[in-house]
Each structure stands twice: as C-alpha cells, then as structure tokens.
Design a protein around this motif. Sequence first.
Motif, mmCIF file in Angstrom:
data_model
loop_
_atom_site.group_PDB
_atom_site.id
_atom_site.type_symbol
_atom_site.label_atom_id
_atom_site.label_comp_id
_atom_site.label_asym_id
_atom_site.label_seq_id
_atom_site.Cartn_x
_atom_site.Cartn_y
_atom_site.Cartn_z
ATOM 1 N N HIS A 44 0.838 -1.204 0.000
ATOM 2 C CA HIS A 44 0.000 0.000 0.000
ATOM 3 C C HIS A 44 0.874 1.257 0.000
ATOM 4 O O HIS A 44 0.535 2.243 -0.657
ATOM 5 C CB HIS A 44 -0.926 0.014 1.220
ATOM 6 C CG HIS A 44 -2.067 -0.936 1.138
ATOM 7 N ND1 HIS A 44 -3.035 -0.875 0.154
ATOM 8 C CD2 HIS A 44 -2.410 -1.993 1.922
ATOM 9 C CE1 HIS A 44 -3.927 -1.833 0.344
ATOM 10 N NE2 HIS A 44 -3.564 -2.535 1.410
ATOM 11 N N TYR A 75 0.772 4.240 -2.629
ATOM 12 C CA TYR A 75 0.527 5.589 -2.124
ATOM 13 C C TYR A 75 1.637 6.544 -2.566
ATOM 14 O O TYR A 75 1.368 7.650 -3.034
ATOM 15 C CB TYR A 75 0.421 5.549 -0.591
ATOM 16 C CG TYR A 75 0.187 6.893 0.040
ATOM 17 C CD1 TYR A 75 -1.102 7.331 0.303
ATOM 18 C CD2 TYR A 75 1.252 7.730 0.381
ATOM 19 C CE1 TYR A 75 -1.327 8.570 0.894
ATOM 20 C CE2 TYR A 75 1.035 8.967 0.957
ATOM 21 C CZ TYR A 75 -0.251 9.384 1.214
ATOM 22 O OH TYR A 75 -0.473 10.613 1.777
ATOM 23 N N ARG A 94 -6.590 5.840 5.177
ATOM 24 C CA ARG A 94 -7.178 5.254 3.962
ATOM 25 C C ARG A 94 -7.580 3.794 4.186
ATOM 26 O O ARG A 94 -8.694 3.397 3.828
ATOM 27 C CB ARG A 94 -6.179 5.334 2.810
ATOM 28 C CG ARG A 94 -6.682 4.666 1.535
ATOM 29 C CD ARG A 94 -5.628 4.607 0.456
ATOM 30 N NE ARG A 94 -5.354 5.930 -0.078
ATOM 31 C CZ ARG A 94 -4.517 6.148 -1.085
ATOM 32 N NH1 ARG A 94 -3.870 5.139 -1.653
ATOM 33 N NH2 ARG A 94 -4.318 7.364 -1.519
ATOM 34 N N VAL A 95 -6.676 2.997 4.751
ATOM 35 C CA VAL A 95 -6.965 1.555 4.880
ATOM 36 C C VAL A 95 -7.920 1.239 6.026
ATOM 37 O O VAL A 95 -8.416 0.114 6.110
ATOM 38 C CB VAL A 95 -5.674 0.697 4.981
ATOM 39 C CG1 VAL A 95 -4.823 0.855 3.731
ATOM 40 C CG2 VAL A 95 -4.889 0.986 6.248
ATOM 41 N N THR A 96 -8.185 2.210 6.893
ATOM 42 C CA THR A 96 -9.137 1.992 7.991
ATOM 43 C C THR A 96 -10.467 2.705 7.769
ATOM 44 O O THR A 96 -11.326 2.702 8.650
ATOM 45 C CB THR A 96 -8.532 2.435 9.343
ATOM 46 O OG1 THR A 96 -8.184 3.821 9.270
ATOM 47 C CG2 THR A 96 -7.331 1.588 9.717
ATOM 48 N N THR A 97 -10.631 3.284 6.599
ATOM 49 C CA THR A 97 -11.853 4.009 6.279
ATOM 50 C C THR A 97 -12.975 3.026 5.931
ATOM 51 O O THR A 97 -12.738 2.034 5.242
ATOM 52 C CB THR A 97 -11.601 4.961 5.089
ATOM 53 O OG1 THR A 97 -10.650 5.943 5.501
ATOM 54 C CG2 THR A 97 -12.865 5.658 4.637
ATOM 55 N N HIS A 148 -13.223 0.403 2.803
ATOM 56 C CA HIS A 148 -11.979 -0.207 2.315
ATOM 57 C C HIS A 148 -12.076 -1.707 2.543
ATOM 58 O O HIS A 148 -12.441 -2.160 3.624
ATOM 59 C CB HIS A 148 -10.762 0.378 3.040
ATOM 60 C CG HIS A 148 -9.463 -0.014 2.415
ATOM 61 N ND1 HIS A 148 -8.883 -1.249 2.625
ATOM 62 C CD2 HIS A 148 -8.650 0.657 1.562
ATOM 63 C CE1 HIS A 148 -7.755 -1.311 1.934
ATOM 64 N NE2 HIS A 148 -7.585 -0.174 1.276
ATOM 65 N N ARG A 149 -11.743 -2.483 1.526
ATOM 66 C CA ARG A 149 -11.942 -3.934 1.591
ATOM 67 C C ARG A 149 -11.108 -4.614 2.674
ATOM 68 O O ARG A 149 -11.463 -5.695 3.138
ATOM 69 C CB ARG A 149 -11.680 -4.580 0.243
ATOM 70 C CG ARG A 149 -10.269 -4.420 -0.272
ATOM 71 C CD ARG A 149 -10.117 -4.988 -1.696
ATOM 72 N NE ARG A 149 -8.844 -4.649 -2.256
ATOM 73 C CZ ARG A 149 -7.726 -5.323 -2.019
ATOM 74 N NH1 ARG A 149 -7.748 -6.380 -1.251
ATOM 75 N NH2 ARG A 149 -6.587 -4.939 -2.558
ATOM 76 N N GLU A 150 -10.015 -4.002 3.110
ATOM 77 C CA GLU A 150 -9.166 -4.601 4.140
ATOM 78 C C GLU A 150 -9.354 -3.961 5.509
ATOM 79 O O GLU A 150 -8.619 -4.267 6.445
ATOM 80 C CB GLU A 150 -7.692 -4.485 3.733
ATOM 81 C CG GLU A 150 -7.336 -5.209 2.464
ATOM 82 C CD GLU A 150 -5.925 -4.887 1.994
ATOM 83 O OE1 GLU A 150 -5.174 -4.198 2.720
ATOM 84 O OE2 GLU A 150 -5.571 -5.318 0.889
ATOM 85 N N LYS A 151 -10.326 -3.089 5.629
ATOM 86 C CA LYS A 151 -10.521 -2.346 6.877
ATOM 87 C C LYS A 151 -10.514 -3.228 8.121
ATOM 88 O O LYS A 151 -9.812 -2.908 9.096
ATOM 89 C CB LYS A 151 -11.805 -1.533 6.814
ATOM 90 C CG LYS A 151 -12.098 -0.792 8.101
ATOM 91 C CD LYS A 151 -13.466 -0.162 8.085
ATOM 92 C CE LYS A 151 -13.764 0.392 9.456
ATOM 93 N NZ LYS A 151 -15.149 0.305 9.809
#
Length: 183
Positions: A69, A73, A102-105, A108-111
Amino acid sequence: MPTRDSILTIEAFADTIVPGEKRTPDDRAVAGAAPDGGAVAAGALDLLQWSATGVHDGLDDFARALDGHALDYAGEHGLDLDEDVPPFVALPFEHRTALVQRVTTPGHREKPLWISLALFCYMAYDSAAHLNTAEALAAGHPGLTALGIYQPDADGLWRFPDFSYGRKLADPHPDTIPTGSLP
C-alpha cells in the motif's frame, strides 16, 4: 518471528496509531511525532507477537501488505522513498497517517484487518494487556503512566480512595470478603 523489515514496518504502523518519541536519533520506525513513549515503547510488537492475539503468525503478511500500500501511495503522490528501509517506514509521518486513514476508512476492503492491528497497538499502550500491570507500572510503562494508573498498595491490591463518578454508587454486597470477592 517476523523478519527485520517486517518488524520495522509493524513498529512504524504502531507508531502511527499511538505516536511516541524516537528511541534513538537514527530510529526510522518511530517518527518522533509526539513526546514520551507511544505504542512502540509500550510494547506493541510484543503484544502483536503474543499468540493470544491471533495475529502473531500473520505479521509478515501484514507488513508486506502495508508496504505494498505504501508503494502505491508513494506512486500516487510522487514521493521518492528511501530504499534502505521498508516502504511504509520510508513514508514521512503525515503520509503514514494518511495511508492508515485510507486503509481503515469504512468501505476499504481490508478495513477489518487494519482495525484489528490498530486495536492491538492501542491495547499495548492503554492497558498493557500483555504485561503484569503492577510490573508494567513499576517499569514506567508509558501508556499506563500517561493514563494516571497508580501502583497497588503494598499488599498488591488496588484500592481507590476516590469514587470514579465522584460519589459512591452502591454498598458492597453483604457477603463480600476482605479481598473484594464473593465467597
């Protein structure tokens, strides 16, 4: 046991969740974005490596994914990354923060994965779940100290001279024994 690069990446993630001061002037994982100890000083890596978390076997995978990521980014933002450290570690702190956001929003598929990792990092700081509380306090655990948790009495029991709500909420059960338990 995670690789050296994975450890740096995981520590940088933990430092993004609860920032702290650098351990040494050349520390790359801890950005030094806050005074005093943060998640790394509180033992986030130790807690994450503890089998009770259930994430311990996947730390190398978490690190690889986060570094992936970070490369994406950096490309999106035209950032040149130092290749002497893993990509997430090479990001300036404000960009680490933006990437973690971004990744915890929501959406997001990986949140769920990143939130679980973040929660464990915070847990190392705010509760020292992987440590004996009295021993952690005696060693100056940064999170417990910052939260104002104080040492137990000489007999090892915590007694609270003030009520947390400013008033007594209820009388003890009549069968409560001196240790505070019911028989």
